[in-house]
Design a protein around this motif. Structure first.
Motif, PDB file in Angstrom:
ATOM      1  N   LEU A 187       0.830  -1.211   0.000  1.00 45.68           N
ATOM      2  CA  LEU A 187       0.000   0.000   0.000  1.00 45.68           C
ATOM      3  C   LEU A 187       0.858   1.252   0.000  1.00 45.68           C
ATOM      4  N   ALA A 188       1.898   1.274   0.832  1.00 47.36           N
ATOM      5  CA  ALA A 188       2.781   2.441   0.898  1.00 47.36           C
ATOM      6  C   ALA A 188       3.485   2.688  -0.424  1.00 47.36           C
ATOM      7  N   GLY A 189       3.659   1.617  -1.209  1.00 47.74           N
ATOM      8  CA  GLY A 189       4.290   1.760  -2.523  1.00 47.74           C
ATOM      9  C   GLY A 189       3.304   2.007  -3.647  1.00 47.74           C
ATOM     10  N   GLY A 190       2.014   2.165  -3.309  1.00 48.16           N
ATOM     11  CA  GLY A 190       1.024   2.454  -4.338  1.00 48.16           C
ATOM     12  C   GLY A 190       0.491   1.230  -5.053  1.00 48.16           C
ATOM     13  N   VAL A 191       0.489   0.078  -4.372  1.00 46.16           N
ATOM     14  CA  VAL A 191      -0.043  -1.154  -4.945  1.00 46.16           C
ATOM     15  C   VAL A 191      -1.131  -1.688  -4.010  1.00 46.16           C
ATOM     16  N   LEU A 192      -2.347  -1.753  -4.499  1.00 49.62           N
ATOM     17  CA  LEU A 192      -3.500  -2.275  -3.751  1.00 49.62           C
ATOM     18  C   LEU A 192      -3.723  -3.703  -4.220  1.00 49.62           C
ATOM     19  N   ALA A 193      -3.309  -4.667  -3.372  1.00 47.23           N
ATOM     20  CA  ALA A 193      -3.240  -6.040  -3.871  1.00 47.23           C
ATOM     21  C   ALA A 193      -3.598  -7.052  -2.789  1.00 47.23           C
TER      22      ALA A 193
END
Length: 441
Positions: free
Chosen positions: A381-387
């Protein structure tokens, strides 16, 4: 990757408001904020293609879009064009629309192993209808579910078998029995033990592993020999395995099958399909007792059926299933490579068919860990990936995959530190994420 600076203040406030008015804070338990690190459950503003934006103005590369339903990406132009054409023409009438006929013809052309189809709004509608139909046709009370598959329906016959069984009479639950995936001998033993009582076998034809050679064919033979109905739940495998689902890929024809999720690319539509001989029991052209199969006010909304037709056409004309596999293979290879390079390949494990990837987060002893899942999700999430999974949509491009792999690499470095410390707690910043199915809150 500085997770200490990653905050979602507006989403946190919105989540509190959601919980105040909506039980669970979401309309699907798998979307609940308990599935995400504490105070890091984004509330979505909008999406386009493979990206979504939260109300805190963060942009994410999104995986598992709409719980696997938005397989073409958000706001897909061909789907929206088809929907807009119907919106000005009315969406629901006192008699069938011609769109219902066109949608049925389109579906049966895409899934030629089926002879009739009936549409509804969600997966539970059609799986429960399939079970009711099987019971009516066979005159038998028991339902045999594949116990290795996580979800079939919100209705009592299934939910009563899960840890969230409150409110469901034991008499109902006792009529559902389970068989293990891939084990024909155990399934035959079950059918023999309840000889003449089992109405149907219901399962996802494939999951995180491919069916063993001859397995689906063996189930078909067992169902025929024991006089029960074979039902394939193709909610996930439909379109993602092939345009005609897993039955089209593996060449084994069930008596009934159910489709949803990818069928509408986010619009609400599901389908019960199958052999005419069975499906007609829910119709008007037979001489037996009537079966109340499916009767839904909104099941044939024209814009949702138009969306489904556009989705199927796009899949066939643009080779979407092959693209999903290619994207998934690129992502899986990248994640596995960086996991090896960071020394965590035995702990961050990518599984499943390329078009339907999930990941496991294992602790220092190789056991599934909600704590390590929390750590991993927080870093993504902190890296911009919602997974919540690595299930791809066709809207992803190579740059999205490469960026995801870069973020995973950074997360793997922290994961390694937690493993070396044998304690992920310092990186959690709150309670661990929780499993969906649990008895207590």
């Amino acid at each position: 990757m500085d997770t200490e600076e990653f905050r979602l203040p507006r989403s946190r406030t919105a989540n509190e408001r959601l919980h105040a008015m909506i039980p669970g804070g979401a309309h699907t338990y798998a979307k609940g904020d308990d599935q995400y690190p504490e105070n890091l459950a984004p509330v979505i503003s909008h999406g386009r293609g493979a990206h979504v934006w939260d109300i805190d103005d963060n942009r994410y590369i999104e995986y598992g879009s709409g719980l696997r339903s938005v397989s073409l990406g958000h706001a897909h132009p061909r789907v929206l064009e088809a929907v807009r054409r119907e919106l000005d023409r009315g969406s629901n009438f006192v008699r069938p629309s011609i769109v219902e006929l066109e949608a049925a013809e389109r579906f049966l052309a895409t899934v030629p192993t089926a002879e009739m189809v009936k549409f509804a709004k969600n997966g539970s509608d059609v799986t429960t209808a399939a079970v009711r139909l099987a019971r009516a046709v066979t005159g038998r009370p028991r339902v045999a579910i594949c116990g290795d598959h996580p979800f079939f329906s919100v209705d009592d016959w299934f939910i009563g078998t899960t840890p969230m069984s409150a409110g469901i009479p034991a008499a109902t639950t006792e009529l559902t029995v389970a068989f293990p995936y891939g084990d024909l001998a155990a399934t035959e033993e079950l059918l023999t033990r309840y000889e003449g009582e089992v109405a149907c076998l219901i399962l996802e034809p494939a999951g995180h592993t491919e069916p063993p050679p001859g397995y689906l064919e063996g189930l078909r033979e067992l169902a025929d020999r024991h006089g029960c109905v074979l039902i394939f739940d193709e909610m996930i495998t439909g379109l993602r395995w092939s345009e005609a689902g897993a039955q089209g890929l593996y060449g084994v024809v069930p008596d009934l099958s159910t489709f949803g999720k990818a069928l509408g690319n986010g619009f609400a539509v599901s389908a019960l399909a199958g052999r005419r001989e069975l499906m007609e029991w829910g119709g008007l052209r037979h001489s037996g007792d009537r079966v109340f199969l499916l009767s839904t006010t909104h099941g044939a909304e024209t814009h949702s059926l138009a969306a489904a037709m556009a989705v199927q056409t796009t899949y066939v004309e643009e080779g979407i299933t092959a693209r999903l596999h290619a994207l998934g293979e690129r992502l899986a290879a990248g994640v596995r490579d960086v996991a090896v390079s960071m020394g965590v390949s035995d702990h961050i494990v990518v599984r499943g068919r390329a078009s339907n990837l999930v990941f496991a987060t294992l602790d220092e002893n190789g056991q599934p860990s909600q704590q390590y899942r929390t750590l991993f999700l927080r870093l993504l999430l902190a890296g911009g990936v919602l997974a919540p999974s690595f299930v791809v949509s066709s809207a992803l491009d190579d740059a999205d995959i490469d960026r995801t792999v870069d973020v995973v690499a950074q997360a793997c470095a922290v994961y390694r530190k937690a493993l070396d410390a044998a304690d992920p707690t310092p990186w959690l910043a709150g309670r661990p994420v929780k499993p969906v199915f649990r008895r207590l809150v």
